[in-house]
Design a protein around this motif. Sequence first.
Motif, PDB file in Angstrom:
ATOM      1  N   ARG A 166     -31.735   6.811  25.517  1.00  0.00           N
ATOM      2  CA  ARG A 166     -32.033   7.882  26.472  1.00  0.00           C
ATOM      3  C   ARG A 166     -32.761   9.011  25.751  1.00  0.00           C
ATOM      4  NH1 ARG A 166     -26.602   7.964  26.423  1.00  0.00           N
ATOM      5  NH2 ARG A 166     -26.800  10.187  26.036  1.00  0.00           N
ATOM      6  N   ARG A 167     -33.590   9.742  26.457  1.00  0.00           N
ATOM      7  CA  ARG A 167     -34.373  10.804  25.838  1.00  0.00           C
ATOM      8  C   ARG A 167     -33.519  11.982  25.395  1.00  0.00           C
ATOM      9  NH1 ARG A 167     -38.707   9.961  30.222  1.00  0.00           N
ATOM     10  NH2 ARG A 167     -40.266   8.674  29.167  1.00  0.00           N
ATOM     11  N   ASP A 168     -32.339  12.154  25.992  1.00  0.00           N
ATOM     12  CA  ASP A 168     -31.520  13.319  25.634  1.00  0.00           C
ATOM     13  C   ASP A 168     -30.734  13.095  24.341  1.00  0.00           C
ATOM     14  OD1 ASP A 168     -29.563  11.497  26.615  1.00  0.00           O
ATOM     15  OD2 ASP A 168     -28.246  13.169  27.160  1.00  0.00           O
ATOM     16  N   GLU A 169     -30.789  11.889  23.791  1.00  0.00           N
ATOM     17  CA  GLU A 169     -29.990  11.580  22.612  1.00  0.00           C
ATOM     18  C   GLU A 169     -30.487  12.289  21.352  1.00  0.00           C
ATOM     19  OE1 GLU A 169     -28.508   7.378  22.059  1.00  0.00           O
ATOM     20  OE2 GLU A 169     -30.151   7.031  23.446  1.00  0.00           O
ATOM     21  N   GLU A 170     -31.810  12.315  21.170  1.00  0.00           N
ATOM     22  CA  GLU A 170     -32.352  12.762  19.892  1.00  0.00           C
ATOM     23  C   GLU A 170     -33.834  13.063  20.071  1.00  0.00           C
ATOM     24  OE1 GLU A 170     -33.648  12.760  15.772  1.00  0.00           O
ATOM     25  OE2 GLU A 170     -34.398  11.460  17.361  1.00  0.00           O
ATOM     26  N   LYS A 171     -34.402  13.918  19.211  1.00  0.00           N
ATOM     27  CA  LYS A 171     -35.780  14.368  19.385  1.00  0.00           C
ATOM     28  C   LYS A 171     -36.781  13.221  19.343  1.00  0.00           C
ATOM     29  CE  LYS A 171     -35.186  17.420  16.142  1.00  0.00           C
ATOM     30  NZ  LYS A 171     -35.436  18.475  15.124  1.00  0.00           N
ATOM     31  N   ALA A 174     -36.939  11.476  22.580  1.00  0.00           N
ATOM     32  CA  ALA A 174     -37.623  12.241  23.618  1.00  0.00           C
ATOM     33  C   ALA A 174     -39.130  12.044  23.589  1.00  0.00           C
ATOM     34  CB  ALA A 174     -37.289  13.730  23.479  1.00  0.00           C
ATOM     35  N   ASN A 218     -34.514   8.555  31.509  1.00  0.00           N
ATOM     36  CA  ASN A 218     -34.373   9.827  32.220  1.00  0.00           C
ATOM     37  C   ASN A 218     -32.930  10.194  32.530  1.00  0.00           C
ATOM     38  OD1 ASN A 218     -37.176  10.265  32.259  1.00  0.00           O
ATOM     39  ND2 ASN A 218     -37.411   9.003  34.087  1.00  0.00           N
ATOM     40  N   THR A 220     -28.982  11.274  31.392  1.00  0.00           N
ATOM     41  CA  THR A 220     -28.284  12.040  30.367  1.00  0.00           C
ATOM     42  C   THR A 220     -26.928  11.388  30.101  1.00  0.00           C
ATOM     43  OG1 THR A 220     -27.145  13.500  31.938  1.00  0.00           O
ATOM     44  CG2 THR A 220     -29.360  14.170  31.204  1.00  0.00           C
ATOM     45  N   GLU A 221     -26.272  11.847  29.051  1.00  0.00           N
ATOM     46  CA  GLU A 221     -24.932  11.336  28.768  1.00  0.00           C
ATOM     47  C   GLU A 221     -24.015  11.571  29.961  1.00  0.00           C
ATOM     48  OE1 GLU A 221     -21.377  11.810  25.393  1.00  0.00           O
ATOM     49  OE2 GLU A 221     -22.955  13.339  25.585  1.00  0.00           O
ATOM     50  N   THR A 307     -25.356  17.288  21.532  1.00  0.00           N
ATOM     51  CA  THR A 307     -25.617  15.918  21.956  1.00  0.00           C
ATOM     52  C   THR A 307     -24.659  14.962  21.268  1.00  0.00           C
ATOM     53  OG1 THR A 307     -27.219  15.465  20.195  1.00  0.00           O
ATOM     54  CG2 THR A 307     -28.067  16.462  22.230  1.00  0.00           C
TER      55      THR A 307
END
Length: 332
Positions: A166-171, A174, A218, A220-221, A307
């Motif tokens: 997922r994009r919210d996990e780590e830069k 993203a 797209n 999030t956790e 995160t």
Amino acid sequence: MELLNTKLEWEHAPEPNPNRVQSGVGRLTVDKRDVPLTHLDVLESEAIHIMREVAAECNNPALLFSGGKDSIVLLRLAEKAFRPGRFPFPLMHIDTGHNFPEVIAFRDATVRRLNERLIVRHVEDSIRLGRVVVKSEMQSRNALQSVTLVDAITEFGFNACIGGARRDEEKARAKERIFSFRDEFSQWDPKNQRPELWDLYNTRVHPGENMRVFPLSNWTELDVWLYIARERLEIPAIYFAHRREVIRRGNGWLPVSHLIQPRPGEKVNFLSVRFRTVGDMTCTCPVESTATTVPEIISEIAATRITERGATRMDDQTSEASMELRKKEGYF
């Protein structure tokens, strides 16, 4: 989006009504005149579309399944996309040899229940063959599994691998597209990303090249846990709070195991903890918690500002570019 009263009903057979659509396992019938789309419905619909796009455009895909929460959600989405038929791809897991036993047991039980094909390839075999070199048994194998993964892709000729990143996990995550192109060496170039306009994806690859596909990009956790709650999905017990021996090392707690033993001067603590993510035991830290139910976990996640990888993965804290460097070398 028009907000109306929610109305869901389970039916054994579809009704010939143009205002009604069917989705999912068990024929969930939704009356479009009465039901608003929640954000989870939108995310689910997008992910199912992506999975079906992979099945339609890629002649030899695989779905990576580790037994972790994100890959569990992927399996549920695959059920909704393709049942009552079999999945149009096998499941695959790259076993580092440092996995939590509870998660491996859950993985195997889930595959048996679904009656799907599971391919397992082991980092231990890559070490034995001299494909990778380890400094010690306690060394993290997160980066080492890239070699085993690339070898498995080559062995089976996979031209697409579906994963739960997922994009919210780590830069570095993203920066990645949903259909992430990998060259003939399975390397990722963050400066050579294909445009993705709306839901149009470029899946063309030459022989030897492949795609890594991320239907949960797209999400999030918190979305993952809300979906687990809504779908009543089973998950490994270590995601819930339990008492475990841990030692403080760096900025986190490490679980005591045959791989992690206290060093001179380190104190063993017996704490109530749970895991936000599951991976290599040598670098995956639990967090202190008393959450023993999914709603309690959701409350914790909604309140946190760190995160899951930032809070629990020690190998991601060695450098701001740690993940990006691993991805360039073939890491998922």
